[in-house]
Design a protein around this motif. Structure first.
Motif, mmCIF file in Angstrom:
data_model
loop_
_atom_site.group_PDB
_atom_site.id
_atom_site.type_symbol
_atom_site.label_atom_id
_atom_site.label_comp_id
_atom_site.label_asym_id
_atom_site.label_seq_id
_atom_site.Cartn_x
_atom_site.Cartn_y
_atom_site.Cartn_z
ATOM 1 N N ASP A 1 0.817 -1.222 0.000
ATOM 2 C CA ASP A 1 0.000 0.000 0.000
ATOM 3 C C ASP A 1 0.850 1.272 0.000
ATOM 4 O OD1 ASP A 1 -1.890 -2.025 0.568
ATOM 5 O OD2 ASP A 1 -1.858 -1.564 2.713
ATOM 6 N N ASP B 1 -7.832 2.926 3.969
ATOM 7 C CA ASP B 1 -7.291 3.247 2.641
ATOM 8 C C ASP B 1 -7.571 4.681 2.217
ATOM 9 O OD1 ASP B 1 -6.457 0.673 2.634
ATOM 10 O OD2 ASP B 1 -7.630 0.022 0.914
ATOM 11 N N ARG C 1 4.180 -9.061 0.186
ATOM 12 C CA ARG C 1 4.033 -7.997 -0.809
ATOM 13 C C ARG C 1 5.252 -7.078 -0.754
ATOM 14 N NH1 ARG C 1 -1.726 -5.775 1.057
ATOM 15 N NH2 ARG C 1 -0.726 -6.065 3.090
ATOM 16 N N HIS D 1 -2.863 -1.452 -5.168
ATOM 17 C CA HIS D 1 -2.805 -0.422 -4.104
ATOM 18 C C HIS D 1 -1.615 0.522 -4.301
ATOM 19 C CE1 HIS D 1 -4.404 0.745 -0.004
ATOM 20 N NE2 HIS D 1 -3.693 1.735 -0.500
HETATM 21 O O1 FUB Z 1 -2.379 -3.938 3.936
HETATM 22 C C1 FUB Z 1 -3.684 -3.928 4.396
HETATM 23 C C2 FUB Z 1 -4.700 -3.831 3.337
HETATM 24 O O2 FUB Z 1 -4.259 -4.543 2.207
HETATM 25 C C3 FUB Z 1 -5.007 -2.508 2.770
HETATM 26 O O3 FUB Z 1 -5.676 -1.636 3.522
HETATM 27 C C4 FUB Z 1 -5.707 -2.951 1.553
HETATM 28 O O4 FUB Z 1 -5.916 -1.929 0.651
HETATM 29 C C5 FUB Z 1 -4.823 -4.009 1.062
HETATM 30 O O5 FUB Z 1 -3.823 -3.531 0.193
#
Ligand code: FUB
Length: 331
Positions: free
Chosen positions: A44, A161, A300, A271
């Motif tokens: 993100d 978000d 990620r 994201h």
């Molecule tokens: O990393 C946590 C969550 O994963 C985020 O808030 C979402 O958008 C997703 O990317």
């Protein structure tokens, strides 16, 4: 506690440096950032240019209970990065339980506003979007309110978000929302409150077709480009789509996908955020993706690639790379 700054070793950049030696035909080595930008699980990413540097604030990608701090990364050229550890820590947020997510950054004057989401909040619980402030982009950031800025679930949108957009008229708007719904709110003068729109409403739902989470807004040549993530973030289908409008509230009609998996490079690309090069119509997309062969939802990594606008103003689908981007000056 002052955050500690450490130089990040560029393992990917170094290997690509060797691979790309002589590729510009003049015998000069083209140095690139490499992807991912640094080691570690980070998602993100919010990229923002401040004081001639790019700062990236990502989520620490781990189990919810372990998501207790935010690190930041800065660079003057997009190739060499410095890590700033724990710019915001959970112990400084009285209402925190778990899941520190998806930071957003605004600098106004000499104050830095770090918006975050906490607790993976559900109906009846305390949590949602908070704001922390500091006088330094590396923190330490302190919770400004002692409570969430947005706790309630309005129109089905989980308060997570968040992205804060400053329009040319000086108004700041926050776009936010998970669970397939997106709202926009108008920020107060203090950037730590929300205030009504001229029609008296506090929240406007702007959810485009297929929207899941991760909203982002960019204005270019008078057009508002609204972007968001679709699919499930733990899987390979996660991707980014966009819409165009002549105002910040839409309607946002889906134009197409701009970022997605590449079976030869990585999966679950999404994201994201976008930054612009200094004095040029050049843009960079900063996003997370999952290395090939990884299946853990939290594995990620943060990456950067070029985002290109076509002559007609639409966005060309991004080619995700292992090379990343070359050195550039930032605005
Ligand atoms: O990393 C946590 C969550 O994963 C985020 O808030 C979402 O958008 C997703 O990317």
């Amino acid at each position: 506690m002052r955050s500690k700054t450490i130089q990040v070793f560029h393992f990917a950049a170094l290997s690509l440096l060797l691979l790309s030696a002589g590729c510009n035909g003049g015998g000069k080595v083209t140095e690139t950032s490499g992807n991912p930008l640094w080691e570690g699980w980070y998602a993100d990413p919010e990229g923002v240019v401040m004081n001639g540097e790019c700062w990236i604030y990502p989520t620490t990608s781990a189990r919810y209970r372990q998501q207790r701090w935010l690190d930041a990364f800065s660079s003057r050229d997009l190739v060499h990065w410095t890590k700033h550890e724990r710019v915001l820590i959970a112990d400084s947020i009285s209402w925190f339980r778990q899941a520190l997510w998806a930071p957003a950054m605004v600098k106004r004057g000499d104050t830095y506003y770090l918006y975050f989401a906490a607790n993976d909040v559900h109906e009846g619980e305390v949590g949602g979007i908070g704001v922390a402030t500091a006088k330094n982009p590396a923190g330490p950031f302190s919770d400004a309110l002692g409570k969430p800025l947005i706790n309630d679930i309005v129109g089905g949108a989980q308060p997570i978000d968040q992205f804060v957009f400053r329009d040319d008229d000086g108004e700041y708007y926050m776009y936010y929302g998970g669970w397939g719904h997106c709202n926009v709110v108008r920020m107060g003068e203090d950037l730590s409150s929300i205030r009504p729109f001229p029609d008296g409403t506090m929240f406007r739902e702007i959810t485009p077709e297929n929207y899941v989470e991760g909203p982002f807004m960019l204005k270019r040549n008078g057009t508002y480009y609204f972007m968001w993530s679709e699919g499930g973030w733990t899987g390979p289908s996660y991707h980014v789509a966009y819409a165009m409008a002549d105002n910040p509230f839409g309607p946002f009609r889906r134009v197409g996908t701009i970022l997605e998996s590449d079976p030869d490079v990585a999966t679950g690309a999404g994201h994201h955020s976008v930054i612009k090069a200094r004095g040029k119509d050049e843009y960079y997309i900063i996003y997370h993706r999952r290395p090939l062969g990884e299946t853990d939802g939290n594995h990620r990594v943060t990456c950067i690639d070029r985002l290109v606008f076509e002559k007609d103003g639409t966005i060309r689908p991004v080619k995700i790379t292992f090379e990343g981007v070359a050195k550039t000056r930032l605005k």
